[in-house]
Design an enzyme around this catalytic site. Structure first.
Site, PDB file in Angstrom:
ATOM      1  N   CYS A  45       0.794  -1.224   0.000  1.00 29.94           N
ATOM      2  CA  CYS A  45       0.000   0.000   0.000  1.00 29.94           C
ATOM      3  C   CYS A  45       0.831   1.282   0.000  1.00 29.94           C
ATOM      4  O   CYS A  45       0.481   2.249  -0.678  1.00 29.94           O
ATOM      5  CB  CYS A  45      -0.983  -0.005   1.167  1.00 29.94           C
ATOM      6  SG  CYS A  45      -0.336  -0.667   2.697  1.00 29.94           S
ATOM      7  N   ARG A  85       6.857 -11.389   5.324  1.00 31.72           N
ATOM      8  CA  ARG A  85       6.330 -11.246   6.679  1.00 31.72           C
ATOM      9  C   ARG A  85       6.977 -12.299   7.572  1.00 31.72           C
ATOM     10  O   ARG A  85       7.134 -13.449   7.164  1.00 31.72           O
ATOM     11  CB  ARG A  85       4.799 -11.408   6.689  1.00 31.72           C
ATOM     12  CG  ARG A  85       4.087 -10.332   5.896  1.00 31.72           C
ATOM     13  CD  ARG A  85       2.587 -10.468   5.939  1.00 31.72           C
ATOM     14  NE  ARG A  85       1.944  -9.526   5.033  1.00 31.72           N
ATOM     15  CZ  ARG A  85       0.642  -9.461   4.805  1.00 31.72           C
ATOM     16  NH1 ARG A  85      -0.168 -10.321   5.428  1.00 31.72           N
ATOM     17  NH2 ARG A  85       0.144  -8.573   3.970  1.00 31.72           N
ATOM     18  N   GLN A 127       1.144 -11.086  -3.526  1.00 30.71           N
ATOM     19  CA  GLN A 127      -0.268 -10.726  -3.459  1.00 30.71           C
ATOM     20  C   GLN A 127      -0.770 -10.277  -4.835  1.00 30.71           C
ATOM     21  O   GLN A 127      -0.043  -9.613  -5.566  1.00 30.71           O
ATOM     22  CB  GLN A 127      -0.478  -9.583  -2.469  1.00 30.71           C
ATOM     23  CG  GLN A 127      -0.215  -9.947  -1.016  1.00 30.71           C
ATOM     24  CD  GLN A 127      -0.409  -8.750  -0.123  1.00 30.71           C
ATOM     25  OE1 GLN A 127       0.188  -7.704  -0.332  1.00 30.71           O
ATOM     26  NE2 GLN A 127      -1.260  -8.886   0.891  1.00 30.71           N
ATOM     27  N   ASP A 133      -2.447  -7.780  -5.590  1.00 23.20           N
ATOM     28  CA  ASP A 133      -2.825  -6.614  -4.814  1.00 23.20           C
ATOM     29  C   ASP A 133      -3.280  -5.465  -5.706  1.00 23.20           C
ATOM     30  O   ASP A 133      -2.728  -5.252  -6.783  1.00 23.20           O
ATOM     31  CB  ASP A 133      -1.633  -6.161  -3.965  1.00 23.20           C
ATOM     32  CG  ASP A 133      -2.060  -5.533  -2.661  1.00 23.20           C
ATOM     33  OD1 ASP A 133      -3.273  -5.414  -2.436  1.00 23.20           O
ATOM     34  OD2 ASP A 133      -1.183  -5.161  -1.872  1.00 23.20           O
ATOM     35  N   HIS A 193      -4.944  -1.213  -5.297  1.00 16.47           N
ATOM     36  CA  HIS A 193      -5.422  -0.114  -4.467  1.00 16.47           C
ATOM     37  C   HIS A 193      -6.207   0.833  -5.359  1.00 16.47           C
ATOM     38  O   HIS A 193      -5.712   1.260  -6.404  1.00 16.47           O
ATOM     39  CB  HIS A 193      -4.267   0.597  -3.778  1.00 16.47           C
ATOM     40  CG  HIS A 193      -3.602  -0.274  -2.758  1.00 16.47           C
ATOM     41  ND1 HIS A 193      -2.547  -1.107  -3.056  1.00 16.47           N
ATOM     42  CD2 HIS A 193      -3.895  -0.486  -1.447  1.00 16.47           C
ATOM     43  CE1 HIS A 193      -2.209  -1.790  -1.978  1.00 16.47           C
ATOM     44  NE2 HIS A 193      -3.007  -1.435  -0.989  1.00 16.47           N
ATOM     45  N   LYS A 242     -12.992  -4.164   6.982  1.00 16.03           N
ATOM     46  CA  LYS A 242     -12.819  -4.837   5.695  1.00 16.03           C
ATOM     47  C   LYS A 242     -13.901  -5.873   5.449  1.00 16.03           C
ATOM     48  O   LYS A 242     -14.593  -6.304   6.367  1.00 16.03           O
ATOM     49  CB  LYS A 242     -11.433  -5.482   5.587  1.00 16.03           C
ATOM     50  CG  LYS A 242     -11.088  -6.511   6.643  1.00 16.03           C
ATOM     51  CD  LYS A 242      -9.584  -6.853   6.584  1.00 16.03           C
ATOM     52  CE  LYS A 242      -9.166  -7.800   7.692  1.00 16.03           C
ATOM     53  NZ  LYS A 242      -9.246  -9.210   7.339  1.00 16.03           N
ATOM     54  N   HIS A 284      -8.130  -0.967  -0.335  1.00 17.33           N
ATOM     55  CA  HIS A 284      -7.168  -2.056  -0.516  1.00 17.33           C
ATOM     56  C   HIS A 284      -7.964  -3.267  -1.001  1.00 17.33           C
ATOM     57  O   HIS A 284      -9.028  -3.565  -0.447  1.00 17.33           O
ATOM     58  CB  HIS A 284      -6.492  -2.431   0.803  1.00 17.33           C
ATOM     59  CG  HIS A 284      -5.874  -1.289   1.534  1.00 17.33           C
ATOM     60  ND1 HIS A 284      -4.519  -1.169   1.722  1.00 17.33           N
ATOM     61  CD2 HIS A 284      -6.424  -0.205   2.147  1.00 17.33           C
ATOM     62  CE1 HIS A 284      -4.263  -0.084   2.432  1.00 17.33           C
ATOM     63  NE2 HIS A 284      -5.404   0.522   2.699  1.00 17.33           N
TER      64      HIS A 284
END
Length: 602
Positions: free
Chosen positions: A300, A329, A347, A349, A351, A430, A476
């Site tokens: 992000c 992580r 991910q 991912d 945004h 979320k 997100h």
């Protein structure tokens, strides 16, 4: 059905606690409801501990909670306990159940507990996390343990149970502490429910993605490289590449722009975002030129900087940025589990930067994307709204307003959803997508998170219709969650028989004899131009053995080639389930494959 507890304000109490504290509420009966199973499984955990204590008198116990997959107990014994010891422990548990022991609750002072367990370092560790002056214990026969409950009235009610596995666990979940033993188990009031669950476990064992991943040569792990760092082998890399390509096109036609952020950022960025204060224990850090940097656990922050790179007008919104972002992580060693829990993953991912008025529209569009993708892979799914967690940034007004906005959007479309109290990200509530696989297990995958905190912290603004700066809303969004985890789930869901569009090997050619190999190579090369992967089984084995070898690879299509096929430019397509063959021309075969591929759109 026999009453076993009371449900009051969402809290479960056993009958003894309800009576002692004068608590009124709805009666919980022994009926396999989630509340009744929680009471049963907690008591079954204690009965397991009692059986262990009788078999291993030196045993010391830490905690034995109810968890999603049943229950477990963490404990320490002098001898090594393995899965082979579980039947012996189960047998002792059945003896205890047959004794019909009353389960009794009583209160005592902290001082008395400290004295009672003075020589038990595990119980002393438990007491460090409890500040109450008055504590409760539960006793059955000669066994007692520090516990808040809830519990059944008697061990006679614990009949349908199964111990599932032995594992190692760090004391208190801290990998700096010693490793102790953990045993998992499951329990139901109904024997049929237990038998169904055991059958599901047996089926899950056959479908285990770690086993299939090795058999199909998809991925590997190597201790020399490090725990939780998967190696993608050629078959797995092909499968993953096809999934990435499928998703890439699906993003582009929905107006997403591809971007890429760095994998390491200055720690100052993570301090502004709040990750440093709220997520630091899950991150990796290093120092470069006397400046601390953090390896990204999320994408992000990079995407915010990309959004801020140019002036954005309200006419440009919503602005959708997506990336196959590699993140790292820190996961505890004992938590690693194949592709499901790794330290490096990618991910899918995205945004989405939008105005407040566009939030509903964006949520609806994302949920359509989710539905389209999961339908392609034949997944059913459920939706949950996750609310403010304990560690969170932003005031209560923001959380209440944003959470209500999400629920209103779902209500408007008549979308059913559950509530996961406290399950939100630290920066916002979320929507979580929980997929159901072929054998009924539920998996957390996709997520949609509404965030006004990070845009505020990083001053992510756009120019509104009055020519003034206005803060953007940041959504997100991940649909798979991560490629690693999703591929692991999909492998188990389809038992390694991947849909044609992403199968690592889509066709295996089996030439009957050496003169037919050249034709197989010709077909293989032509298919590559259509981005269809194939293999040729021309090894020095009998035809029947090569066909059996091909069938074990779980490929969508097996093609046998002989004199007739070479002469007529045709193929003999073999149905590996029915073990039947059908003949078609080469052109018909290619047309069929391309139609399958083109029909698999998201």
């Amino acid at each position: 059905m026999e009453p076993i507890g009371i449900l009051s304000d969402g809290q479960i109490y056993d009958l003894q606690t309800a009576e002692a504290l004068n608590i009124q509420g709805d009666v919980i009966k022994a009926d396999n409801s989630p509340e009744s199973l929680e009471i049963l499984r907690h008591s079954c955990a204690h009965m397991m501990a009692q059986a262990i204590k009788e078999l291993y008198p030196e045993a010391k116990f830490f905690v034995g909670p109810v968890v999603k997959e049943g229950f477990y107990y963490d404990f320490k014994v002098e001898s090594k306990i393995t899965d082979e010891d579980l039947p012996k422990i189960e047998k002792k548990m059945k003896e205890i159940a047959n004794r019909k022991l009353p389960i009794q609750r009583y209160e005592t002072t902290r001082e008395e507990i400290l004295e009672k367990f003075a020589k038990d370092e595990l119980k002393q560790a438990v007491l460090q996390n409890i500040t109450d002056d008055t504590l409760t214990l539960y006793k059955q026969g000669d066994f007692e343990d520090l516990c808040r409950g809830p519990h059944l009235p008697n061990t006679r009610m614990i009949r349908a149970f199964k111990l599932t596995r032995v594992a190692g666990a760090y004391l208190g979940g801290d990998e700096k502490n010693e490793m102790i033993t953990r045993i998992y188990g499951i329990a139901f009031f109904d024997k049929k429910e237990l038998n169904d669950y055991i059958r599901m476990l047996e089926e899950a064992k056959k479908r285990d993605h770690r086993k299939l991943g090795a058999e199909l040569e998809l991925f590997a792990f190597n201790d020399d490289i490090g725990a939780g760092l998967p190696l993608w082998l050629p078959n797995g890399a092909r499968l993953r590449g096809k999934l990435e390509k499928l998703l890439y096109k699906a993003h582009r036609v929905r107006g997403y722009e591809p971007v890429r952020g760095p994998e390491i950022l200055k720690s100052d960025m993570w301090k502004i975002s709040g990750h440093y204060q709220n997520y630091k224990e899950n991150m990796y850090f290093t120092t470069i030129d006397e400046q601390e940097y953090g390896i990204k656990p999320m994408n992000c922050v990079g995407h915010i900087q990309i959004f801020k790179n140019s002036i954005v007008s309200y006419k440009d919104l919503p602005k959708k940025l997506f990336e196959y972002g590699v993140v790292h992580r820190h996961e505890m060693s004992g938590a690693m589990h194949g592709l499901f829990r790794v330290r490096e993953f990618t991910q899918d991912d995205a945004h989405i930067f939008c105005t407040q008025d566009q939030i509903k529209e964006v949520i609806f569009e994302v949920l359509e994307f989710v539905d389209s993708l999961l339908n392609l892979f034949d997944f059913k799914y459920e939706i949950e709204v996750s609310t403010k967690p304990e560690k969170a940034i932003g005031d209560d007004i923001f959380w209440e307003k944003t959470t209500k906005g999400i629920m209103d959007a779902l209500d408007e479309k008549g979308i059913n959803y559950g509530i996961d109290e406290g399950g939100g990200a630290f920066y916002g509530p979320k929507i979580d997508i929980k997929i159901l696989d072929a054998i009924g297990r539920k998996w957390q995958c996709g997520t949609v998170q509404v965030d006004m905190n990070l845009p505020s912290r990083f001053e992510a603004d756009y120019i509104n219709d009055k020519g003034e700066k206005e803060q953007a809303v940041m959504i997100h969004r991940a649909i798979l969650g991560s490629f690693e985890r999703f591929i692991g789930i999909l492998t188990e869901h389809c038992a390694g028989e991947f849909p044609f569009v992403i199968a690592p090997t889509q066709v295996i050619f089996v030439p009957i004899a050496q003169p037919h190999v050249e034709y197989a190579k010709e077909l293989q090369k032509e298919l590559l131009y259509d981005e269809i992967d194939s293999e040729i089984y021309d090894m020095n084995e009998s035809l029947n053995k090569r066909i059996r070898m091909a069938e074990k690879k779980r490929v969508p299509m097996i093609v046998v080639l002989g004199d007739e096929e070479v002469e007529n430019k045709s193929v003999a397509l073999r149905n590996r389930r029915k073990r039947e063959q059908s003949n078609m021309s080469k052109d018909e075969f290619f047309k069929m494959l391309n139609q399958i591929n083109s029909g698999s759109k998201i």
